[in-house]
Design a protein around this motif. Structure first.
Motif, short mmCIF file in Angstrom:
data_model
loop_
_atom_site.label_atom_id
_atom_site.label_comp_id
_atom_site.label_asym_id
_atom_site.label_seq_id
_atom_site.Cartn_x
_atom_site.Cartn_y
_atom_site.Cartn_z
N UNK A 63 0.82 -1.21 0.00
CA UNK A 63 0.00 0.00 0.00
C UNK A 63 0.86 1.26 0.00
N UNK A 64 1.97 1.21 0.74
CA UNK A 64 2.84 2.39 0.82
C UNK A 64 3.42 2.75 -0.54
N UNK A 65 3.84 1.75 -1.32
CA UNK A 65 4.41 2.04 -2.63
C UNK A 65 3.32 2.51 -3.60
N UNK A 66 2.13 1.94 -3.51
CA UNK A 66 1.03 2.38 -4.37
C UNK A 66 0.69 3.84 -4.12
N UNK A 67 0.83 4.29 -2.88
CA UNK A 67 0.46 5.65 -2.51
C UNK A 67 1.69 6.44 -2.05
N UNK A 68 2.83 6.15 -2.68
CA UNK A 68 4.07 6.75 -2.22
C UNK A 68 4.08 8.28 -2.25
N UNK A 69 3.50 8.95 -3.23
CA UNK A 69 3.48 10.43 -3.17
C UNK A 69 2.84 10.94 -1.88
N UNK A 70 1.83 10.24 -1.40
CA UNK A 70 1.20 10.63 -0.13
C UNK A 70 2.08 10.27 1.06
#
Length: 306
Positions: free
Chosen positions: A86-93
């Motif tokens: 999940x962290x890599x999918x939403x890395x900009x956040x």
């Protein structure tokens, strides 16, 4: 007179067992917190390197934390992989978050403590076996040598486990623990107090420890408990990123496929609709005399003739 409880000796650092197909994740071989002597993600040149540095600092300690929360090694591994995916999918956040490690930790804890996992037959059987062992052996006299047994944590409500681990295990302040647990400070303080009282049922010496040392001793007990057994291997940071990207591609492909099916169904419905409507209008004329509306001129003449 205040009595002290000796700190348990740290367990030997055993090398974690890795899967045959997994590259081992770097990071400390013991402990619950991320290692400060590894490079910080802020020093990275790009998103991939920043993610890899965070993974190196946090993955192994996070595995131990989720193991303490669940008592299930496989579930702990799944929770950590899910959180970093999940962290890599939403890395900009995540990259601009005030505490990226806290973001990943929250995702792992939420997954590990999900109520759906309680329906797993393997977990129910393990809890029954543990309860039977406790009934046979009893808890009178506390744990031998001041060590904390696994059931001391697993018998706590999930919210108490989480609070105790964050505050005493990781050293977060009460307000930080409350924020990460999404609870009020008063509720967090009450959970912490009840959790410590429950641990004292297994280690009675905790009740006689000076309050300023109780947190340190509980943290040492939690670290020893987390390091007591080998944990499953974790993939490398690059493998975690590749798996996350594959998941996104599959999800995107499934979304496009569903959209195409809906569009095709709409086209077919639009083509079949007028034809079905025309057939319904022509059916009475083919079956017999046409029905004449009373409001039509022909209808008025028929009424006048009658």
């Amino acid at each position: 007179m205040t009595e002290t409880l000796s700190l348990p000796a740290p367990a030997g650092d055993a090398a974690p067992e890795a899967d045959e197909h997994d590259e081992p994740a770097t990071g400390p071989s013991s402990g619950l917190t991320e290692t400060a002597d590894l490079p910080h993600p802020e020093a990275a040149d790009g998103p991939a390197e920043a993610f890899d540095l965070l993974y190196a600092r946090l993955a192994r300690p996070l595995m131990r934390q989720t193991y303490l929360l669940t008592g299930d090694r496989e579930l702990a591994g799944r929770a950590v992989r899910h959180a970093f995916r999940q962290a890599w999918e939403r890395w900009p956040e995540v990259a601009v978050d005030r505490d990226p490690a806290g973001w990943v930790r929250t995702a792992a804890y939420d997954h590990a403590l999900s109520p759906w996992h309680r329906l797993d037959p393997r977990r129910r059987a393990a809890r029954r076996d543990g309860a039977a062992n406790r009934t046979e052996g009893g808890t009178e006299g506390g744990a031998k040598g001041g060590r904390l047994p696994p059931e001391a944590l697993l018998d706590l409500p999930p919210s108490y486990r989480r609070t105790l681990l964050l505050h005493d295990g990781l050293g977060l302040g009460l307000s930080e623990t409350a924020a990460e647990s999404e609870a009020s400070t008063a509720a967090t303080a009450a959970r912490l107090m009840h959790a410590r009282e429950a641990l004292a049922e297994y280690v009675p010496g905790l009740r006689r420890v000076a309050p300023d040392r109780r947190r340190e001793i509980i943290r040492s007990m939690l670290e020893e408990l987390a390091d007591a057994g080998s944990l499953p291997g974790l993939p490398s940071a690059r493998t975690a990123r590749d798996g996350s990207e594959r998941t996104v591609r599959l999800r995107t492909g499934a979304s496009f496929g569903a959209t195409a099916l809906v569009a095709a169904a709409a086209v077919l419905a639009s083509l079949a609709g007028p034809q079905a409507h025309d057939s319904a209008r022509q059916a009475p004329r083919e079956a017999g005399a046409p029905a004449v509306s009373e409001s039509s001129p022909g209808g008025q003449q028929d009424r006048a003739a009658r």
